[in-house]
Scaffold this active site. Sequence first.
Site, PDB file in Angstrom:
ATOM      1  N   GLY B  36       0.855  -1.184   0.000  1.00 18.83           N
ATOM      2  CA  GLY B  36       0.000   0.000   0.000  1.00 18.83           C
ATOM      3  C   GLY B  36       0.880   1.220   0.000  1.00 18.83           C
ATOM      4  N   GLY B  39       0.726   6.173   4.071  1.00 14.47           N
ATOM      5  CA  GLY B  39      -0.516   6.684   4.631  1.00 14.47           C
ATOM      6  C   GLY B  39      -1.704   5.762   4.424  1.00 14.47           C
ATOM      7  N   SER B  40      -1.442   4.519   3.979  1.00 10.78           N
ATOM      8  CA  SER B  40      -2.568   3.605   3.787  1.00 10.78           C
ATOM      9  C   SER B  40      -2.878   2.838   5.064  1.00 10.78           C
ATOM     10  CB  SER B  40      -2.263   2.627   2.646  1.00 10.78           C
ATOM     11  OG  SER B  40      -1.099   1.892   2.956  1.00 10.78           O
ATOM     12  N   GLY B  41      -2.092   3.066   6.103  1.00 13.16           N
ATOM     13  CA  GLY B  41      -2.376   2.423   7.384  1.00 13.16           C
ATOM     14  C   GLY B  41      -1.581   1.154   7.633  1.00 13.16           C
ATOM     15  N   SER B  43       1.652   0.644   8.611  1.00 15.42           N
ATOM     16  CA  SER B  43       2.446   0.581   9.831  1.00 15.42           C
ATOM     17  C   SER B  43       1.572   0.645  11.074  1.00 15.42           C
ATOM     18  CB  SER B  43       3.476   1.716   9.861  1.00 15.42           C
ATOM     19  OG  SER B  43       4.558   1.377   9.040  1.00 15.42           O
ATOM     20  N   GLU B 162       8.309  -2.562   6.593  1.00 14.41           N
ATOM     21  CA  GLU B 162       9.130  -1.727   5.702  1.00 14.41           C
ATOM     22  C   GLU B 162      10.615  -1.958   5.982  1.00 14.41           C
ATOM     23  OE1 GLU B 162       7.989   1.167   3.744  1.00 14.41           O
ATOM     24  OE2 GLU B 162       5.904   1.288   4.343  1.00 14.41           O
TER      25      GLU B 162
END
Lengths: 321, 267
Positions: B36, B39-41, B43, B162
Amino acid sequence: MKNIVIGRYIPGDSFLYRMDPRVKLIALFLLFVAVFVIDELWVMGGALLGILILLPLGKISLKKVYFGLRPLLFLLIFTFVFQILFNTQGRLLTTLRLEFDPLNTAIAGGLFIAWLFLKRFTKFTFLSFLGVFAAILTVLSQLTIYLPFGTYTIAIYEEGLLFAIFILLRLIIIVTLSTILTITTKPTDLNLGLERVLKPLKVIKVNTEEIAMIIGIALRYIPTLLDEANKIILAQASRGVDFQEGKFKDKIVQIISLLVPMFIISFQRSDELANAMEARCFVPGKPRTRLNQLIWKPLDSVVLAVTFLFMVASIGVRILW
Amino acid sequence: MSILTLKDVFFSYGKTPAIQNLSLAVEAGEWVTIVGPNGSGKSTLTKLIIGLLAAKSGEIRVNDLTLSESTVQKIREKIGIIFQNPDNQFVGVTVKDDIAFGLENLSVPYPEMIERIDTYAKAVGMDEYLEKEPSQLSGGQKQRVAIAGTLAMHPDIIIFDEATSMLDPEGRHAMMAIMEDLKRQGKTILSITHDLREALRCDRVVVMHEGTILKSGEPSVILRDEALLKQARLTLLEPFKYMNELSSQKRLTDQWEAILWESALTL
């Protein structure tokens, strides 16, 4: 910035290096007590002699010890002179006379101003200036006897001189011993030793393990943050901040331009580090096993016994002599 | 039964929702990659799973444990995480100390600790660096130490959050090799990334966008779905672009597909 040294640990090998950090810390404490208790000049001289014998045995050069003493040189001289000038107990030993009159004061003042100018252009150091100043003053005080501007006498008393010598020796011994400790012990070992030595403080609810963890993480992150600071300095320099030159006012602005990003980065780091530590099951205050084990060797017992005896002996001398 | 189950999980920072009614089940031994954009959530999801953040609603289960205040420590013991920044998860002063950190927390006895440090430092190829300090290591080496430290704790699930995004190509390839190795050993891997190259070798790709799952499926299907990836603000990998192009011209042979897939793996 790689391989930066924290503390003053210098790799080497001697019995001082092989000693248990706990023993080093306790021995240091015992010796500190002894040094403060001693009030006989010959015992103090003996202690100093002991250290002078200890240094070559532990393969530590005098030069390294001097580097430890150097930052304190001013303090040493200051306390020594202060004691001599203002302690007026005991028998009067001798007096020094200092005479000032318009001529030599004017010359001295002129010399000072000349020095202020000269030091911009030459490597005329303050000490050499003082030497010249004192020499001229002595010559002048012989020549001009009339029109006294003021006369000062410095009286040196027996007690004052003795006290000054004691304080000087005490400070030298304490700093030398601490320098030996920091030179021969890795910061991490020192930290571990401190944690174990202070363990009894748990009784009064001081969590020594947590304190040790804090110190350990600080030690771990000093090189990383220094690296970071260097990057920021370069980044700001590339944007026109000059960290080398500038007036005092400019310097403050420069330091702010370094400190603000440093603070922000440190907070982000600590947040991520806390997450990583928690993810690896760290719970503050929970009992943990330890990778670094301290092993008590026969040598440690010997050192501890010797220092303990020395402390007892100094207390004994103080009471009985 | 799934080893990790998320059911209708909802989380928001203030008023902006970060995770919206997300449900996901990961099987034991499965390698799942969540992709994603920033900012797609992604983490946030990691932090929810190990209880660094508490979900506003929904349920998170690891094996038969439901995440709650009383089970969070038990669950953390079962999940290992490798974070993004290699420097910010290196706790020890030396490699050895760092691998030991998690073991110390689990109160592993000393002889076993030594044994596990040796085993897992070897497993990630860092056994010659045990006495080195972090400032003497590259980013990739630090990440390998983080993996060793995590593996040594014997977790059921390993999450890579990540973990390769700050590494150079060499470090990234080494990490991918270790992940493949772990998969072969039957470990459950949950990899979270915005880099589609890391999704090539896994069993299942989950595409996340704005806190929800858009779609999940095999990499060979998901990674070729241009419309889906565009919706999630991700770009198609080059070989798959050619694959789709050939396919639209009805010229995609099995041979071409194999060649292009191979070339994607070398990216």
